[in-house]
Design a protein around this motif. Structure first.
Motif: not given
Length: 608
Positions: A6-10, A12-15, A453-454
């Motif tokens: 996911a990180k590679a693809a996006c 800026d993703i917030q995991l 969950f943030t």
DNA sequence: ACGGGTGTGACT
DNA sequence: TAGTCACAC
């Protein structure tokens, strides 16, 4: 996809990641979130906490009241949220008219009474979901139907944050084409067997089989159950239970991370026990409940040797309050299980260094949790002090202590806890054995599923064990006795404080619904765990109410020696609970009529 | 789809 | 009661 992908693809993703504590995943954030939602939903009807994020609500009463006092058809306007409901059997194509059809359905005058109740349920549930969203910021999905099975099915049909209704007339159509694997309980081996052995793929297929036929294949109970669910019939009651029946803490050690030494196992058992104890303390503090059985589970394999996949046995023993006690007992249980696992050949003389076993999973859990009757403040204090007492680590003390631990220690006389270090602080102990069932209270229930969950703030978990210092601290020692033998005997005989508690009869909760319940299952998603905390008082209140019910006990079940071991203060308090009228005629224990020796049938004298 | 951490209930 | 197994979130 996995986080890395996911990180590679996006980029800026917030995991969001699950918090870690003591080297393991810490799910307290989720438990707390779940409790918050339960505390809201439980106000509206009988509530069953079905899992960490799911609840069932029996809204029969609320729906009947509404139908009697303010039926939907009398309302000038229907809640917008309710109008967004998905009602099986009603087409809701184009966006404008469907709310009208929903309103019509809810207000239909010629509807079957069951569906009128459902209509009320729709409105109530919509309201509840809005309340949950407002007060917790968690959204949730819900299913509204005539029983748990259908409600559960429906709750998953329109996610996230939507509700689905199953009108009586829609049941057949819903079920006939439904793959059996989608039904709760049929997602595993039974479902597979139905498929491969009987060629059943959909619930409709199941409908073709006679009850007898199904019973021949799967036994009387399962057969009948299958026959019923194929017809949308499920008599399952919503259990009025808001709290979990057990607590556990575990971790897996896959592949190369497998544990290979006793000391490493002990290290992890200490971590797990610590977490478990923290939760037990919270439960005691917040809910006034005491757990009485400690169980150790492990998974293992023996490299190379034959039958390397033999099952590692689980072991349990009475649970003694005190972190170090739990750690100690857990380790002893492990060693006992390990010896059994290794067999007579597991004895040490194995020159080479590393052990032949590998531990790939460890878990400790506490079960048989009972309520402490309200008003037993000294008992609370007693258990608290128990956990407070630090260590008096002297080997002599250890020995004595060990002798006192029934199950966990029975095996520990021999082996070396050598490398393990850490003084095992044996404190006074009080073993607790057995207990009795759940005294449920009745409330509604619901479940929510946090999707995102943030919450990055692990501290939002509310229980700081300030009241139950997990260790260190001054020792109040002397007020409790340190004797061992007597307690041991009583443990053997299965009598202890908890035995007394357990007879406290849950006042007959009456309330017997039968068919046509409006059951709701909600599933929530999303939520930013704000630091909202103190709702705990509300929970306490709820839980507190049910405890006021009277409780009785059987004098015959209290072992004199047990009584003697209790601190004076508690002996006195117990006395106030004793109900002479409950005295049994003959020596019996647990009310099952079995005779038992060593039991006092009279009021023990107070000892100081 | 899969794995980790939980939790419940039936059965022996 | 203890322990195993199945199932689910």
């Amino acid at each position: 996809m996995r986080g890395e992908e996911a990180k590679a693809a996006c980029p800026d993703i917030q995991l969001v990641q699950v918090p870690v504590a003591r080297g393991k995943a810490d799910l307290n954030t989720y438990r707390t979130a779940g409790s918050e939602v339960v505390s809201i939903l439980a106000q509206s009807g009988k509530c069953e906490r079905a899992s960490i994020d799911e609840v069932y609500l029996d809204l029969t009463d609320a729906a009947e009241s509404m139908l009697a006092d303010a039926p939907p058809e009398s309302l000038e306007s229907i809640d917008e949220e309710a109008l967004k409901s998905h009602i099986l059997g009603i087409n809701r194509e184009d966006g404008d008219d469907f709310k009208e059809s929903v309103r019509d359905w809810i207000c239909r005058k010629d509807a079957d009474r069951r569906d009128k109740l459902l209509g009320c349920g729709i409105i109530i549930v919509a309201e509840l979901r809005k309340q949950v969203l407002k007060e917790t910021e968690f959204s949730c999905s819900a299913g509204v139907a005539h029983n748990k099975m259908l409600a559960k099915l429906a709750s998953g049909m329109n996610k996230p944050a939507q509700q689905t209704v199953v009108p009586y007339a829609a049941v057949q159509e819903l079920l006939t084409s439904l793959p059996i694997k989608k039904m709760k309980q049929l997602g595993g081996k039974l479902g597979t067997s139905l498929q491969t052995d009987l060629g059943i793929v959909t619930v409709g297929d199941l409908l073709q089989f006679s009850e007898t036929k199904l019973q021949e294949h799967y036994g009387i109970n399962t057969g009948t159950w299958l026959w019923n669910i194929a017809r949308g019939i499920s008599g399952e009651e919503v259990q009025g239970r808001l709290l979990p029946k057990s607590h556990g803490s575990g971790k897996t050690f896959p592949g190369p991370r497998a544990l290979r030494s006793l000391s490493n196992v002990q290290h992890w058992l200490n971590q797990l026990s610590e977490e478990l104890y923290e939760r037990l303390s919270s439960d005691l503090e917040q809910n006034k409940r005491i757990a009485s059985t400690l169980t150790l589970h492990a998974t293992a394999f023996r490299s190379k040797d034959s039958d390397s996949h033999k099952k590692f046995p689980s072991k349990s023993c009475p649970l003694r309050y005190g972190v170090t006690k739990v750690q100690e007992d857990a380790f002893n249980l492990f060693q006992a299980a390990l010896r059994e696992y290794m067999g007579p050949f597991g004895t040490k003389p194995q020159g080479n260094k590393k052990e032949t076993w590998r531990i790939t999973g460890l878990s400790v859990s506490a079960s048989k949790i009972v309520d402490i009757p309200s008003g037993t403040s000294s008992i609370m204090r007693y258990f608290q002090s128990q956990s407070t007492i630090p260590s008096c680590s002297t080997s002599g003390c250890l020995q004595e202590h060990v002798a006192v631990t029934p199950s966990a220690s029975e095996s520990c006389s021999e082996q070396k806890s050598a490398e393990t270090e850490a003084a095992m602080p044996p404190d006074k102990d009080m073993s607790i054995t057995d207990t009795s069932p759940d005294l449920d209270n009745s409330y509604g229930n619901m479940d929510m599923v946090p999707e995102k969950f943030t919450c990055q703030d692990v501290s939002c978990q509310s229980n700081e064990a300030t009241e139950f210092p997990t260790q260190s601290g001054s020792n109040k020692g002397t007020q409790t006795k340190t004797s061992g033998q007597k307690i041991k005997e009583k443990s053997r005989g299965m009598h202890s404080v908890v035995d007394i508690f357990k007879n406290y009869s849950a006042a007959p909760r009456s309330k017997q619904e039968t068919q046509e319940d409006s059951t709701v299952s909600l599933t929530s998603n999303r939520g930013s765990l704000s630091s909202s905390t103190s709702h705990s008082s509300e929970m306490n209140k709820e839980v507190g109410d049910r405890r006021e019910t009277e409780w009785g006990y059987k004098v015959g079940e209290i072992d004199q020696s047990v009584f003697d071991e209790l601190p004076y203060e508690i002996q006195r308090e117990f006395r106030s609970f004793l109900r002479p009228n409950k005295r049994p005629n003959a020596g019996k224990s647990k009310g099952d009529g079995s005779a038992s020796s060593g039991i006092a049938h009279y009021f023990p004298p107070l000892k100081r």
